[in-house]
Design an enzyme around this catalytic site. Structure first.
Site, PDB file in Angstrom:
ATOM      1  N   GLU A 124       0.192  -1.006   6.009  1.00  0.00           N
ATOM      2  CA  GLU A 124       1.253  -0.339   6.763  1.00  0.00           C
ATOM      3  C   GLU A 124       1.024   1.162   6.828  1.00  0.00           C
ATOM      4  O   GLU A 124       1.274   1.789   7.855  1.00  0.00           O
ATOM      5  CB  GLU A 124       2.614  -0.638   6.131  1.00  0.00           C
ATOM      6  CG  GLU A 124       3.804  -0.357   7.038  1.00  0.00           C
ATOM      7  CD  GLU A 124       4.263   1.100   7.019  1.00  0.00           C
ATOM      8  OE1 GLU A 124       5.014   1.504   7.932  1.00  0.00           O
ATOM      9  OE2 GLU A 124       3.885   1.828   6.081  1.00  0.00           O
ATOM     10  N   ASP A 167       0.834  -1.208   0.000  1.00  0.00           N
ATOM     11  CA  ASP A 167       0.000   0.000   0.000  1.00  0.00           C
ATOM     12  C   ASP A 167       0.864   1.251   0.000  1.00  0.00           C
ATOM     13  O   ASP A 167       1.996   1.265   0.495  1.00  0.00           O
ATOM     14  CB  ASP A 167      -0.970   0.014   1.190  1.00  0.00           C
ATOM     15  CG  ASP A 167      -0.278  -0.051   2.542  1.00  0.00           C
ATOM     16  OD1 ASP A 167       0.739  -0.772   2.671  1.00  0.00           O
ATOM     17  OD2 ASP A 167      -0.734   0.621   3.490  1.00  0.00           O
TER      18      ASP A 167
END
Length: 379
Positions: free
Chosen positions: A133, A68
């Site tokens: 994250e 991400d």
């Protein structure tokens, strides 16, 4: 096109704004399976995660990272479209180029080259990858670690691909991080008319001396590995929007980045003692995002430092500065953890970029770490 650069471009083309993965992990798992990795998808809610493993016994070196990325910001202010990887004068532009699709590409290529040369290598290689994250980080790495615990698995060494470098590839690696403790503080007063302050109680006025006391407090002196603990006030919100109304409460947010010299509980107790000392009517909610962790010199640190010197010719600095990473979840399991990745000057910014020539060199460093830990030490 050089293979590490090409793979990084393929990952950047997938607009994986947290918690979206946009197919990045499927691409990675396909290539890992071709190498003989056993891959296990571990989705949780909107988050994509996977665990992959190669080898049958012995200690394990795990490559950890996230697919991400943060939002792009105003796309019209980018030099090039953020999800169209573009190479200009040796620099690759694109969201995630440095944080951290470049590292993911280098990890995968390093494993392809290593396994091609050593298909029956001693020890094991793992991948722990999440798409959570950059977000709340509650359905990502922690869920994979829960799975590993259920399987009776433990991690010996973990290499996190966070962009650690400052001026040149490998000049800084993170062998620890400070803890992060956040607070949402509400100080209560009595709302009233500005012209009649004796009939009200202004919580902003009450808050100011207490906030000043918190701001100047010396929480610790740090140590040889960590700077002193710091507190920063990030948000203050109060009032109705009218200029003639004393507010009934004020909301304040602040955050500690703390060293191993103090615990989160100690910080909470000392903070609330200061608030009580100012005779405030308050409510406070605490959120511990991560404990501080530190990996001393040992097999992983030594292998990383030596591999950087071999590939780049530079000596690296060990650092615990910067924000948090998913290493904060992995280190408490007993793993040695090091973070190594590209230059971090443009992460989370417009026109995020990485030097194209750094990507194959990063792959070479990762491969040499594999060789040092799994081959040269005779595991």
């Amino acid at each position: 096109m050089e293979k590490t650069l090409e793979l990084c471009c393929e990952l950047i083309r997938r607009p994986s704004v947290t918690p979206e993965d946009a197919g990045c992990q499927a691409l990675m798992m396909e290539r890992l399976q071709q190498l003989g990795f056993t891959c296990t998808g571990l989705p949780c809610g909107e988050v994509s995660n996977f665990w992959a493993e190669h080898g049958t016994d012995g200690p394990i070196l795990v490559f950890a990272g996230h697919t991400d990325v943060v939002p792009t910001g105003p796309t019209e202010q980018w030099r090039t479209p953020p999800f169209e990887p573009t190479l200009i004068d040796g620099t690759l532009f694109g969201r995630g180029a440095a944080d951290m699709k470049g590292s993911l590409a280098a990890m995968l290529v390093a494993c392809e080259e290593f396994i091609d040369q050593h298909p029956d290598h001693p020890g094991r290689i793992g991948f722990l990858v999440t798409s959570d994250e950059e977000g709340p980080a509650v359905d990502g790495t922690v869920k994979v670690l829960d799975y590993l615990q259920q399987q009776g698995q433990s991690i010996d060494w973990c290499l996190v691909g966070e962009p650690s470098s400052t001026h040149a590839l490998g000049d800084v690696i993170k062998n620890g991080r400070r803890g992060s403790l956040g607070a949402e503080l509400t100080i209560k007063g009595v709302q009233g008319h500005i012209a009649y302050p004796h009939l009200a109680d202004n919580p902003i006025h009450q808050a100011l001396p207490a906030l000043q006391a918190l701001a100047v407090e010396v929480w610790d002196q740090g140590n040889e590995f960590f700077p002193p603990t710091s507190l920063q006030i990030s948000n203050i919100n109060g009032g109705t929007g009218a200029t003639n109304v004393i507010p009934g409460e004020v909301a304040i947010q602040f955050n500690f980045r703390f060293s191993t010299e103090v615990t989160a509980i100690q910080l909470q107790h000392r903070t609330e003692a200061i608030l009580r000392g100012h005779q405030l009517d308050y409510d406070i909610q605490w959120r511990l995002s991560g404990q501080p962790f530190f990996t001393a010199s040992g097999k992983l640190v030594d292998a990383t430092v030596a591999s950087i010197r071999e590939i780049t010719g530079c000596d690296t600095e060990l650092s615990t500065s910067g924000g948090t990473s998913d290493g904060r979840f992995i280190a408490p399991t007993g793993a040695q953890v090091v973070e190594l990745g590209p230059i971090n000057a443009t992460i989370h910014k417009l026109n995020e970029q990485v030097l194209a020539s750094d990507l194959p060199r990063l792959a070479a460093i990762y491969r040499r770490i594999l060789e040092r830990l799994l081959l040269l030490q005779g595991v």
